[in-house]
Every structure is written in C-alpha cells, then in structure tokens.
Motif scaffolding. Sequence first.
Motif, PDB file in Angstrom:
ATOM      1  N   VAL A 164       0.835  -1.203   0.000  1.00  0.00           N
ATOM      2  CA  VAL A 164       0.000   0.000   0.000  1.00  0.00           C
ATOM      3  C   VAL A 164       0.868   1.250   0.000  1.00  0.00           C
ATOM      4  CG1 VAL A 164      -1.640   1.346   1.387  1.00  0.00           C
ATOM      5  CG2 VAL A 164      -1.977  -1.102   1.098  1.00  0.00           C
ATOM      6  N   ALA A 165       1.926   1.230   0.816  1.00  0.00           N
ATOM      7  CA  ALA A 165       2.826   2.382   0.861  1.00  0.00           C
ATOM      8  C   ALA A 165       3.573   2.568  -0.463  1.00  0.00           C
ATOM      9  CB  ALA A 165       3.830   2.204   2.006  1.00  0.00           C
ATOM     10  N   VAL A 166       3.903   1.463  -1.131  1.00  0.00           N
ATOM     11  CA  VAL A 166       4.653   1.538  -2.385  1.00  0.00           C
ATOM     12  C   VAL A 166       3.784   2.052  -3.532  1.00  0.00           C
ATOM     13  CG1 VAL A 166       5.828   0.166  -4.152  1.00  0.00           C
ATOM     14  CG2 VAL A 166       6.294  -0.252  -1.728  1.00  0.00           C
ATOM     15  N   PHE A 167       2.573   1.531  -3.641  1.00  0.00           N
ATOM     16  CA  PHE A 167       1.751   1.816  -4.820  1.00  0.00           C
ATOM     17  C   PHE A 167       0.714   2.909  -4.613  1.00  0.00           C
ATOM     18  CE2 PHE A 167       3.166  -2.604  -5.543  1.00  0.00           C
ATOM     19  CZ  PHE A 167       3.754  -2.445  -6.787  1.00  0.00           C
ATOM     20  N   THR A 168       0.645   3.493  -3.435  1.00  0.00           N
ATOM     21  CA  THR A 168      -0.271   4.610  -3.205  1.00  0.00           C
ATOM     22  C   THR A 168       0.497   5.731  -2.505  1.00  0.00           C
ATOM     23  OG1 THR A 168      -1.013   3.914  -0.998  1.00  0.00           O
ATOM     24  CG2 THR A 168      -2.169   2.961  -2.885  1.00  0.00           C
ATOM     25  N   ASP A 169      -0.161   6.866  -2.372  1.00  0.00           N
ATOM     26  CA  ASP A 169       0.467   7.995  -1.675  1.00  0.00           C
ATOM     27  C   ASP A 169      -0.143   8.197  -0.289  1.00  0.00           C
ATOM     28  OD1 ASP A 169      -2.026   8.777  -2.467  1.00  0.00           O
ATOM     29  OD2 ASP A 169      -1.411  10.677  -3.379  1.00  0.00           O
ATOM     30  N   ILE A 170      -0.768   7.152   0.246  1.00  0.00           N
ATOM     31  CA  ILE A 170      -1.391   7.257   1.566  1.00  0.00           C
ATOM     32  C   ILE A 170      -0.340   7.478   2.643  1.00  0.00           C
ATOM     33  CG2 ILE A 170      -2.685   5.967   3.316  1.00  0.00           C
ATOM     34  CD1 ILE A 170      -4.300   4.692   1.123  1.00  0.00           C
ATOM     35  N   ILE A 171       0.750   6.723   2.557  1.00  0.00           N
ATOM     36  CA  ILE A 171       1.845   6.846   3.516  1.00  0.00           C
ATOM     37  C   ILE A 171       3.139   6.520   2.795  1.00  0.00           C
ATOM     38  CG2 ILE A 171       1.587   4.439   4.259  1.00  0.00           C
ATOM     39  CD1 ILE A 171       2.543   5.286   7.030  1.00  0.00           C
ATOM     40  N   THR A 172       4.207   7.161   3.216  1.00  0.00           N
ATOM     41  CA  THR A 172       5.490   6.893   2.578  1.00  0.00           C
ATOM     42  C   THR A 172       6.058   5.564   3.081  1.00  0.00           C
ATOM     43  OG1 THR A 172       6.725   8.062   4.305  1.00  0.00           O
ATOM     44  CG2 THR A 172       5.951   9.368   2.423  1.00  0.00           C
ATOM     45  N   VAL A 173       6.870   4.947   2.236  1.00  0.00           N
ATOM     46  CA  VAL A 173       7.466   3.659   2.587  1.00  0.00           C
ATOM     47  C   VAL A 173       8.356   3.790   3.814  1.00  0.00           C
ATOM     48  CG1 VAL A 173       8.985   1.812   1.803  1.00  0.00           C
ATOM     49  CG2 VAL A 173       7.353   2.836   0.219  1.00  0.00           C
ATOM     50  N   SER A 174       9.135   4.864   3.869  1.00  0.00           N
ATOM     51  CA  SER A 174      10.077   5.037   4.985  1.00  0.00           C
ATOM     52  C   SER A 174       9.342   5.149   6.320  1.00  0.00           C
ATOM     53  CB  SER A 174      10.941   6.273   4.751  1.00  0.00           C
ATOM     54  OG  SER A 174      10.124   7.438   4.653  1.00  0.00           O
ATOM     55  N   ARG A 175       8.231   5.872   6.343  1.00  0.00           N
ATOM     56  CA  ARG A 175       7.474   6.011   7.593  1.00  0.00           C
ATOM     57  C   ARG A 175       6.806   4.698   7.978  1.00  0.00           C
ATOM     58  NH1 ARG A 175       4.514  11.959   6.917  1.00  0.00           N
ATOM     59  NH2 ARG A 175       6.400  13.231   7.272  1.00  0.00           N
ATOM     60  N   TYR A 176       6.309   3.968   6.992  1.00  0.00           N
ATOM     61  CA  TYR A 176       5.676   2.681   7.290  1.00  0.00           C
ATOM     62  C   TYR A 176       6.708   1.703   7.862  1.00  0.00           C
ATOM     63  CZ  TYR A 176       3.323  -1.796   6.601  1.00  0.00           C
ATOM     64  OH  TYR A 176       2.780  -3.047   6.799  1.00  0.00           O
ATOM     65  N   VAL A 177       7.860   1.622   7.229  1.00  0.00           N
ATOM     66  CA  VAL A 177       8.902   0.705   7.694  1.00  0.00           C
ATOM     67  C   VAL A 177       9.407   1.123   9.069  1.00  0.00           C
ATOM     68  CG1 VAL A 177      11.223  -0.168   7.237  1.00  0.00           C
ATOM     69  CG2 VAL A 177       9.578   0.051   5.368  1.00  0.00           C
ATOM     70  N   TYR A 178       9.540   2.421   9.290  1.00  0.00           N
ATOM     71  CA  TYR A 178       9.972   2.884  10.616  1.00  0.00           C
ATOM     72  C   TYR A 178       8.942   2.508  11.679  1.00  0.00           C
ATOM     73  CZ  TYR A 178      11.481   5.956  14.395  1.00  0.00           C
ATOM     74  OH  TYR A 178      11.894   6.434  15.610  1.00  0.00           O
ATOM     75  N   GLY A 179       7.649   2.588  11.322  1.00  0.00           N
ATOM     76  CA  GLY A 179       6.598   2.197  12.247  1.00  0.00           C
ATOM     77  C   GLY A 179       6.641   0.712  12.580  1.00  0.00           C
ATOM     78  N   LEU A 180       7.011  -0.104  11.601  1.00  0.00           N
ATOM     79  CA  LEU A 180       7.135  -1.543  11.859  1.00  0.00           C
ATOM     80  C   LEU A 180       8.251  -1.830  12.865  1.00  0.00           C
ATOM     81  CD1 LEU A 180       6.786  -3.137   8.289  1.00  0.00           C
ATOM     82  CD2 LEU A 180       5.017  -2.820  10.011  1.00  0.00           C
ATOM     83  N   GLN A 181       9.280  -1.012  12.845  1.00  0.00           N
ATOM     84  CA  GLN A 181      10.429  -1.242  13.710  1.00  0.00           C
ATOM     85  C   GLN A 181      10.287  -0.580  15.076  1.00  0.00           C
ATOM     86  OE1 GLN A 181      13.430   0.429  11.195  1.00  0.00           O
ATOM     87  NE2 GLN A 181      13.761  -1.465  10.047  1.00  0.00           N
ATOM     88  N   ALA A 182       9.446   0.427  15.180  1.00  0.00           N
ATOM     89  CA  ALA A 182       9.356   1.218  16.408  1.00  0.00           C
ATOM     90  C   ALA A 182       8.683   0.432  17.536  1.00  0.00           C
ATOM     91  CB  ALA A 182       8.571   2.504  16.133  1.00  0.00           C
ATOM     92  N   LEU A 183       9.263   0.505  18.720  1.00  0.00           N
ATOM     93  CA  LEU A 183       8.682  -0.059  19.941  1.00  0.00           C
ATOM     94  C   LEU A 183       8.308  -1.539  19.778  1.00  0.00           C
ATOM     95  CD1 LEU A 183       6.329   2.933  20.842  1.00  0.00           C
ATOM     96  CD2 LEU A 183       8.660   2.518  21.672  1.00  0.00           C
TER      97      LEU A 183
END
Length: 249
Positions: A164-183
């Motif tokens: 979704v992050a790659v093929f849409t502009d809803i959220i950037t890939v970097s922010r999504y991946v950072y969210g996966l790693q956070a906490l």
Amino acid sequence: MVITSSLATFGRYCLFIRRVFAMPDRWSIFGRRTVQEIGKLGIDSIPLVIIISIFIGAVIAIQMQLNISSPLIPAYSVGLATRDIVLLEFSNSILCLILAGKVGSNIASEIGTMRVTEQIDALEIMGVNSANFLVLPKIVGLVFFMPALVIICMATSLIGGWLVAVFTDIITVSRYVYGLQALFQEWYVWYGLIKSVVFAFIIASVASFYGYYVKGGALDVGKSSTNGVVASSILILFFDVLLTKLLLQ
C-alpha cells in the motif's frame, strides 16, 4: 437440557481424547501418516494464508491511515498499529477462525465419511485403535505446522501494508517501515505462536470428534462438519480471551 447435553458431549470428548493419545501400535506408520497430514492440512493451506494475509494487511494499513489524521499522532503510527494488530490478533486468532472452516470441515467430513461407510468399524474389528490411528496424526501434524502458517501470515500481512505504501500515496514507505520497527516487542510474536498451537489442537481434535461420532448418511456428515466448525470457532474465541488474559498481564 442444554447444560446436561453440553456436559455429556464434553465428557464424551474427554474419553475420545484419551483414546486418541494412546501409544501408536506402529511408529513407522504413524510417522508416515503425520507427514501426509502436514502436507494435506498445512502445506496445502499456504496459498490461502498468503492471499488472505496480503489483502488484510493492506486493508489494515489503509484504515489506520484514514482514521489517524490528528497532527498530534506520529505518521509512523500506521506501521506500528498495523504490526501490532497483525501480531496480536489477526495472524493467530482470525487466521485460525478461517482455517477452522477449511481444515476443520475437511477433517470432519473425511472421518465422518469413513464412519458412515463402515471403514472405522473395519479398523475396530481388526483390533486397531481407530481414534489413535486416524486422529492423532492429524492433531500432531496441524499443531506442528500451524506456527509456520502463523509466521507466514505475519510476514505477508506486513508486506501487504508495505505494498500500500509503495503503490499509493497514503503513507510513505520510509514512515511505514519505521513504524514496523518502532517499539517492537518480541513477546508479541511468541504470544501469537503460543495461541496458534492451542487453536490448532482445538481445530483438529474438535473436528475429528464430530466426524468420528457421525450417525446416519451423507447428510449427517455435512451436519457434523458444520457442527465441528461452529464448535471450533466458539472454543477459539473463548480461549482467545482466556489466553490474552493469561499471557498479556
């Protein structure tokens, strides 16, 4: 009457499980049957798990982004929320509810057909513990392979959100991946795996129980399959609440 019937069914189930977990007569046959059941119940379910997980992961990511619009909430919260929803609930509880329909109905209908065609009676006449011979490989195979299905579900669900992050502009890939790693909390993964083992035992044993005690013909096999799926789903939801209380204190 309902309580009495439920208690009688539970007692019958306990006696059935006692027969199932007897010592196998021939370990070589048990091993071969277990490998066959892993292939039939586990490996054959992988395509379904992958397809469902990718779409569910994508939907969760989209809904999180649409509902988290406050500037006070960090943008990476979408990846974090998607990860925690997948790890805590979808990859184990919801997945097992789905597999209860596929795997549970398969087990109940297979054993129920053997009962109405008198194949189980033939095994009993030959002195074989039919419950142990037919059911134990299914339980061991599904319990053994269910954690693998859960890990596949976790990975593909997070990949669905990443797509979704790659093929849409809803959220950037970097922010999504950072969210996966956070906490990140490793216990959430083990929590999901522990629940999946319990749910796998419920699916295999309850479906086998309903199929094993079928009486009648083909129509009754269908009814037993439905009853097995319904009973498995209810028990999965009950133990989901119980295990969540015990494991997430």
